[in-house]
Design a protein around this motif. Structure first.
Motif, PDB file in Angstrom:
ATOM      1  N   ARG A  87       2.528   1.711  -3.451  1.00 27.39           N
ATOM      2  CA  ARG A  87       1.560   2.176  -4.445  1.00 27.39           C
ATOM      3  C   ARG A  87       1.210   3.656  -4.228  1.00 27.39           C
ATOM      4  O   ARG A  87       1.149   4.436  -5.176  1.00 27.39           O
ATOM      5  CB  ARG A  87       0.300   1.316  -4.374  1.00 27.39           C
ATOM      6  N   GLN A  88       0.988   4.034  -2.981  1.00 31.21           N
ATOM      7  CA  GLN A  88       0.649   5.420  -2.664  1.00 31.21           C
ATOM      8  C   GLN A  88       1.781   6.357  -3.055  1.00 31.21           C
ATOM      9  O   GLN A  88       1.554   7.426  -3.627  1.00 31.21           O
ATOM     10  CB  GLN A  88       0.341   5.562  -1.170  1.00 31.21           C
ATOM     11  N   ALA A  93       4.031   5.864  -5.382  1.00 28.28           N
ATOM     12  CA  ALA A  93       4.100   5.931  -6.847  1.00 28.28           C
ATOM     13  C   ALA A  93       3.067   6.896  -7.404  1.00 28.28           C
ATOM     14  O   ALA A  93       3.319   7.603  -8.382  1.00 28.28           O
ATOM     15  CB  ALA A  93       3.901   4.542  -7.441  1.00 28.28           C
ATOM     16  N   VAL A  94       1.909   6.966  -6.768  1.00 26.07           N
ATOM     17  CA  VAL A  94       0.846   7.865  -7.227  1.00 26.07           C
ATOM     18  C   VAL A  94       1.175   9.317  -6.877  1.00 26.07           C
ATOM     19  O   VAL A  94       0.938  10.224  -7.677  1.00 26.07           O
ATOM     20  CB  VAL A  94      -0.514   7.445  -6.608  1.00 26.07           C
ATOM     21  N   GLU A  95       1.738   9.552  -5.702  1.00 29.05           N
ATOM     22  CA  GLU A  95       1.936  10.913  -5.209  1.00 29.05           C
ATOM     23  C   GLU A  95       3.283  11.539  -5.585  1.00 29.05           C
ATOM     24  O   GLU A  95       3.431  12.757  -5.503  1.00 29.05           O
ATOM     25  CB  GLU A  95       1.792  10.928  -3.685  1.00 29.05           C
ATOM     26  N   VAL A 155       9.473   9.313  -9.609  1.00 27.66           N
ATOM     27  CA  VAL A 155       8.743   8.120  -9.159  1.00 27.66           C
ATOM     28  C   VAL A 155       9.680   6.939  -8.946  1.00 27.66           C
ATOM     29  O   VAL A 155       9.646   6.287  -7.895  1.00 27.66           O
ATOM     30  CB  VAL A 155       7.617   7.749 -10.155  1.00 27.66           C
ATOM     31  N   GLN A 166       0.826  -1.210   0.000  1.00 27.34           N
ATOM     32  CA  GLN A 166       0.000   0.000   0.000  1.00 27.34           C
ATOM     33  C   GLN A 166       0.858   1.257   0.000  1.00 27.34           C
ATOM     34  O   GLN A 166       0.583   2.205  -0.749  1.00 27.34           O
ATOM     35  CB  GLN A 166      -0.936   0.002   1.212  1.00 27.34           C
ATOM     36  N   CYS A 211      10.354   5.269  -5.322  1.00 30.00           N
ATOM     37  CA  CYS A 211       9.921   3.883  -5.076  1.00 30.00           C
ATOM     38  C   CYS A 211      11.102   2.981  -4.738  1.00 30.00           C
ATOM     39  O   CYS A 211      10.987   2.096  -3.890  1.00 30.00           O
ATOM     40  CB  CYS A 211       9.153   3.349  -6.276  1.00 30.00           C
TER      41      CYS A 211
END
Length: 96
Positions: free
Chosen positions: A28-29, A31-33, A39, A25, A43
């Motif tokens: 993923r968060q 990578a989105v933000e 990115v 989680q 990550c």
């Protein structure tokens, strides 16, 4: 939102599974933000930091489960001679 049901054998396994889910989680968060162009680096940093912690804790959980199982079976306790810091090291008989 879909749900997931997980069966676990003991408390150590439950904690390891919860940590793995939290790790995914968080990754993923992030990578989105993360801002564009950062990115991959962000990550990778999280994977190195939290990924290693996840490996350590899951390894420890697996070992604790093994110890608990051995203790339930009532196995014999092994002994090993204590080595003093100044004692010379002896050969183990293994290949060198």
């Amino acid at each position: 939102m879909p749900t997931l049901t997980i069966e676990y054998r003991d408390e150590n396994e439950r904690l390891a599974l919860e940590q793995a889910i939290a790790y995914v989680q968080d990754l993923r968060q992030l990578a989105v933000e993360a801002p564009a162009g950062t990115v991959l680096e962000a990550c990778e940093g999280l994977a190195l930091e939290k990924g290693r912690a996840l490996l350590r804790s899951s390894f420890a959980a697996a070992l604790c489960s093994r110890v608990a199982l051995a203790e339930q079976k009532g196995g014999t306790h092994g002994s090993a001679p204590r080595r003093t810091p100044d004692a010379p090291r002896g050969r183990t008989g293994g290949p060198s």
